[in-house]
Design a protein around this motif. Structure first.
Motif, PDB file in Angstrom:
ATOM      1  N   VAL A 138       0.862  -1.184   0.000  1.00 53.42           N
ATOM      2  CA  VAL A 138       0.000   0.000   0.000  1.00 53.42           C
ATOM      3  C   VAL A 138       0.900   1.237   0.000  1.00 53.42           C
ATOM      4  O   VAL A 138       1.849   1.325   0.800  1.00 53.42           O
ATOM      5  N   ALA A 139       0.616   2.160  -0.882  1.00 54.52           N
ATOM      6  CA  ALA A 139       1.401   3.401  -0.986  1.00 54.52           C
ATOM      7  C   ALA A 139       0.469   4.607  -0.903  1.00 54.52           C
ATOM      8  O   ALA A 139      -0.696   4.532  -1.336  1.00 54.52           O
ATOM      9  N   GLN A 140       0.981   5.656  -0.370  1.00 50.37           N
ATOM     10  CA  GLN A 140       0.202   6.897  -0.216  1.00 50.37           C
ATOM     11  C   GLN A 140       1.125   8.089  -0.468  1.00 50.37           C
ATOM     12  O   GLN A 140       2.283   8.107  -0.025  1.00 50.37           O
ATOM     13  N   THR A 141       0.613   9.070  -1.185  1.00 51.33           N
ATOM     14  CA  THR A 141       1.403  10.291  -1.382  1.00 51.33           C
ATOM     15  C   THR A 141       1.579  11.015  -0.040  1.00 51.33           C
ATOM     16  O   THR A 141       0.879  10.719   0.942  1.00 51.33           O
ATOM     17  N   VAL A 142       2.505  11.973  -0.004  1.00 49.65           N
ATOM     18  CA  VAL A 142       2.963  12.521   1.284  1.00 49.65           C
ATOM     19  C   VAL A 142       2.465  13.936   1.539  1.00 49.65           C
ATOM     20  O   VAL A 142       2.985  14.626   2.424  1.00 49.65           O
ATOM     21  N   GLU A 143       1.469  14.424   0.828  1.00 53.17           N
ATOM     22  CA  GLU A 143       0.993  15.793   1.031  1.00 53.17           C
ATOM     23  C   GLU A 143       0.462  16.006   2.441  1.00 53.17           C
ATOM     24  O   GLU A 143       0.757  16.999   3.094  1.00 53.17           O
ATOM     25  N   ALA A 144      -0.363  15.085   2.922  1.00 56.80           N
ATOM     26  CA  ALA A 144      -0.980  15.263   4.240  1.00 56.80           C
ATOM     27  C   ALA A 144       0.061  15.257   5.350  1.00 56.80           C
ATOM     28  O   ALA A 144       0.029  16.085   6.268  1.00 56.80           O
ATOM     29  N   ARG A 145       1.001  14.315   5.248  1.00 55.82           N
ATOM     30  CA  ARG A 145       2.003  14.257   6.323  1.00 55.82           C
ATOM     31  C   ARG A 145       2.936  15.471   6.271  1.00 55.82           C
ATOM     32  O   ARG A 145       3.399  15.938   7.302  1.00 55.82           O
ATOM     33  N   ARG A 146       3.214  15.984   5.072  1.00 58.87           N
ATOM     34  CA  ARG A 146       4.012  17.208   4.984  1.00 58.87           C
ATOM     35  C   ARG A 146       3.260  18.396   5.577  1.00 58.87           C
ATOM     36  O   ARG A 146       3.863  19.251   6.252  1.00 58.87           O
ATOM     37  N   ALA A 147       1.947  18.453   5.304  1.00 62.02           N
ATOM     38  CA  ALA A 147       1.148  19.537   5.882  1.00 62.02           C
ATOM     39  C   ALA A 147       1.142  19.449   7.399  1.00 62.02           C
ATOM     40  O   ALA A 147       1.247  20.466   8.103  1.00 62.02           O
ATOM     41  N   LEU A 148       1.015  18.220   7.913  1.00 64.45           N
ATOM     42  CA  LEU A 148       1.041  18.041   9.369  1.00 64.45           C
ATOM     43  C   LEU A 148       2.406  18.427   9.936  1.00 64.45           C
ATOM     44  O   LEU A 148       2.493  19.086  10.988  1.00 64.45           O
ATOM     45  N   ALA A 149       3.470  18.046   9.218  1.00 63.91           N
ATOM     46  CA  ALA A 149       4.815  18.399   9.693  1.00 63.91           C
ATOM     47  C   ALA A 149       4.992  19.916   9.701  1.00 63.91           C
ATOM     48  O   ALA A 149       5.574  20.482  10.636  1.00 63.91           O
ATOM     49  N   ARG A 150       4.483  20.596   8.662  1.00 61.30           N
ATOM     50  CA  ARG A 150       4.589  22.066   8.629  1.00 61.30           C
ATOM     51  C   ARG A 150       3.813  22.701   9.771  1.00 61.30           C
ATOM     52  O   ARG A 150       4.287  23.662  10.407  1.00 61.30           O
ATOM     53  N   GLU A 151       2.629  22.177  10.046  1.00 56.37           N
ATOM     54  CA  GLU A 151       1.819  22.735  11.132  1.00 56.37           C
ATOM     55  C   GLU A 151       2.492  22.542  12.482  1.00 56.37           C
ATOM     56  O   GLU A 151       2.563  23.474  13.301  1.00 56.37           O
ATOM     57  N   LEU A 152       3.024  21.338  12.703  1.00 53.20           N
ATOM     58  CA  LEU A 152       3.719  21.079  13.972  1.00 53.20           C
ATOM     59  C   LEU A 152       4.978  21.947  14.081  1.00 53.20           C
ATOM     60  O   LEU A 152       5.301  22.468  15.156  1.00 53.20           O
ATOM     61  N   THR A 153       5.681  22.100  12.945  1.00 46.71           N
ATOM     62  CA  THR A 153       6.889  22.931  12.960  1.00 46.71           C
ATOM     63  C   THR A 153       6.544  24.391  13.238  1.00 46.71           C
ATOM     64  O   THR A 153       7.237  25.075  14.010  1.00 46.71           O
ATOM     65  N   LEU A 154       5.454  24.878  12.610  1.00 52.70           N
ATOM     66  CA  LEU A 154       5.040  26.260  12.836  1.00 52.70           C
ATOM     67  C   LEU A 154       4.697  26.492  14.301  1.00 52.70           C
ATOM     68  O   LEU A 154       5.083  27.514  14.888  1.00 52.70           O
ATOM     69  N   ARG A 155       4.008  25.562  14.890  1.00 51.08           N
ATOM     70  CA  ARG A 155       3.677  25.708  16.312  1.00 51.08           C
ATOM     71  C   ARG A 155       4.940  25.725  17.165  1.00 51.08           C
ATOM     72  O   ARG A 155       5.049  26.501  18.126  1.00 51.08           O
ATOM     73  N   SER A 156       5.875  24.868  16.789  1.00 50.06           N
ATOM     74  CA  SER A 156       7.140  24.859  17.538  1.00 50.06           C
ATOM     75  C   SER A 156       7.886  26.175  17.351  1.00 50.06           C
ATOM     76  O   SER A 156       8.464  26.718  18.301  1.00 50.06           O
ATOM     77  N   PHE A 157       7.858  26.696  16.097  1.00 41.17           N
ATOM     78  CA  PHE A 157       8.521  27.967  15.844  1.00 41.17           C
ATOM     79  C   PHE A 157       7.889  29.088  16.669  1.00 41.17           C
ATOM     80  O   PHE A 157       8.590  29.951  17.203  1.00 41.17           O
ATOM     81  N   ILE A 158       6.567  29.098  16.734  1.00 46.58           N
ATOM     82  CA  ILE A 158       5.884  30.129  17.534  1.00 46.58           C
ATOM     83  C   ILE A 158       6.289  30.018  18.996  1.00 46.58           C
ATOM     84  O   ILE A 158       6.575  31.021  19.670  1.00 46.58           O
ATOM     85  N   LEU A 159       6.336  28.785  19.490  1.00 51.85           N
ATOM     86  CA  LEU A 159       6.720  28.579  20.892  1.00 51.85           C
ATOM     87  C   LEU A 159       8.170  29.020  21.131  1.00 51.85           C
ATOM     88  O   LEU A 159       8.462  29.719  22.101  1.00 51.85           O
ATOM     89  N   VAL A 160       9.059  28.621  20.202  1.00 52.39           N
ATOM     90  CA  VAL A 160      10.470  29.008  20.353  1.00 52.39           C
ATOM     91  C   VAL A 160      10.622  30.527  20.228  1.00 52.39           C
ATOM     92  O   VAL A 160      11.400  31.157  20.965  1.00 52.39           O
ATOM     93  N   GLY A 161       9.857  31.145  19.294  1.00 50.31           N
ATOM     94  CA  GLY A 161       9.920  32.594  19.147  1.00 50.31           C
ATOM     95  C   GLY A 161       9.456  33.314  20.405  1.00 50.31           C
ATOM     96  O   GLY A 161      10.067  34.301  20.831  1.00 50.31           O
TER      97      GLY A 161
END
Length: 462
Positions: free
Chosen positions: A150-173
């Motif tokens: 079973v294979a799945q494209t990675v758009e959703a997981r990249r979006a989730l990674a960006r959202e988690l990273t953005l939250r981390s960036f806000i916290l670090v900022g």
């Protein structure tokens, strides 16, 4: 000229900010990797769950592998509407039962083909996350491993990674902003003793040569000790200078006065005409030397008192009267009419009475020696908030072109040998130290006028 260095606050703040920025960069990089890993783990579990459900749906019927794809498996993967799903099911014989023929088996040549695999791959020109699970069959009619890919494209997981990273960036900022604010507060608090020391030194009176007594941290103690050592050395030099001036005044004035007296006595004796000419020159030079020495010592005294003596209220009228008595003696060789015009009430200024008296005496002495043949008029006036002394004489005066030079030391000594070129410069320096001015009024129908202007004492102005 010493190169100007940045302040300690800027240095410390810059260094600590660099440390914080470096730390924030490390944290943000770690947050990015952590977010990608977290997104992969979340979606990989869904991918494995779907693959296992499909594998559980494989059945052996009449020696053949059959499958009815479970809807629930694709419902889990369909939670992400951004991604495409690819699958392939292989029977134990390695034949494709259903799905995409071009979807390769990621563990086709693995030594442990029965082990679940999740990895990145490329399919149909897109980056996909592919999983592979195997189900063993030991049926009498069919033995081997059925494989589900079973294979799945990675758009959703990249979006989730960006959202988690953005939250981390806000916290670090936010934490970085708090850290920078705390850094500014901490640095200012740490440097506060330096500010107190600076204030204590800046607010000291220039005449104050007492030791600096300020509570400072241990690191600043050597600095304060060096300042106090310098003050002690400076105080010792000032005391030596005071003693030198006093000794020089005594040791020079006494023999010069005696020498001048001896020359005057010798001039009364019968002397041949050629010798008389030389004797007159000696007398003139002796008087000039005596005057020059007195004015040099006077200038040294004025310069010293300017830095060593605090100002006090001075009655300018009484000071001028005393200066007249000292500068114009009764034994003057010619008759000069001296007139003083003063207001009935005291004229008070703030200053050093000794230096001010010296300045007034120099102006009067200059008028007697180089100006007035018969008349000197002194006027004390109030002009707005200024106290003014005008000294007028009926002499030739000073040409206006020489006014800038005569207030400089040795700027314009007299050509007759009677002047030293110091009298007016001493007066100008004293007045400048008191916030006053020295000016001249060109000779008119009455006479040449020297004008001394000083600020009145604050209480008088009020």
């Amino acid at each position: 000229m010493a190169r100007r260095e940045p302040s300690l606050f800027i240095r410390l703040f810059a260094l600590m900010s660099l440390v914080l920025v470096f730390g924030a960069a490390v944290l943000m990089t770690a947050a990015w990797y952590s977010a990608r890993q977290a997104a992969d783990e979340a979606y990989d579990r869904l991918l494995l769950g779907a693959a296992y459900q499909i594998a559980d749906a494989i059945q052996i019927q009449d020696g053949r592998a059959e499958i009815e794809l479970p809807v629930s498996a694709f419902e889990l993967l369909a939670l992400s509407d951004r991604d495409r799903i690819f699958y392939r099911v292989l029977d134990p014989a390695g034949h494709t039962m259903t799905g995409y023929e071009g979807l390769d088996d990621p563990a086709a040549e693995s030594e442990t083909p029965d082990r679940a695999v999740v990895e990145n791959a490329e399919f149909d020109g897109e980056i996909v996350r592919v999983t592979r699970v195997a189900r063993r069959f030991d049926d009498a009619q069919m033995r081997g491993d059925a494989v589900v890919i079973v294979a799945q494209t990675v758009e959703a997981r990249r979006a989730l990674a960006r959202e988690l990273t953005l939250r981390s960036f806000i916290l670090v900022g936010a934490m970085g902003a708090i850290a920078i604010g705390g850094t500014i507060f901490a640095v200012r608090r740490a440097l506060a003793p330096i500010g107190r020391l600076e204030t204590a030194i800046r607010q000291r009176d220039p005449l104050d040569l007492t030791l600096v007594d300020v509570s400072t941290p241990r690191e600043l103690a050597p600095f304060v000790a060096e300042i106090n050592g310098f003050i002690e050395r400076l105080r010792g030099r000032v005391e030596l200078m005071q003693q030198f001036i006093a000794d020089a005044a005594h040791q020079l004035r006494t023999p010069l006065a005696a020498l001048e007296g001896q020359v005057d006595l010798l001039a009364n004796d019968e002397v041949a005409p050629p010798a008389r000419k030389h004797l007159d020159r000696i007398r003139d030079r002796t008087r000039q030397l005596s005057r020059l020495a007195n004015q040099l010592l006077s200038h040294a005294m004025v310069a010293h008192r300017e830095r060593a003596v605090a100002n006090s209220p001075v009655d300018l009228t009484e000071l001028t009267r005393r200066a007249l008595d000292e500068a114009i003696p009764d034994t003057l060789e010619r008759d000069i009419l001296v007139t003083l015009h003063a207001p009935p009430e005291p004229l008070i200024v703030s200053g050093d009475p000794v230096n001010l008296a010296e300045a007034i005496k120099n102006i009067l002495d200059n008028a007697v020696r180089h100006g007035a043949p018969a008349r000197i008029t002194v006027r004390l006036l109030r002009r707005s908030d200024r106290a003014v002394i005008e000294v007028e004489d009926d002499g030739p005066g000073i040409p206006s072109g020489q006014w800038p030079r005569v207030v400089q030391r040795f700027g314009a000594p007299s050509s007759d040998g009677k002047g030293s070129g110091l009298g007016l410069s001493i007066t100008a320096e004293v007045l400048a130290a008191h916030g006053g001015t020295l000016s001249f009024v060109e000779k008119g129908s009455f006479g040449f006028v020297v004008v001394m202007s000083l600020a009145q004492h604050e209480r008088e102005v009020a």
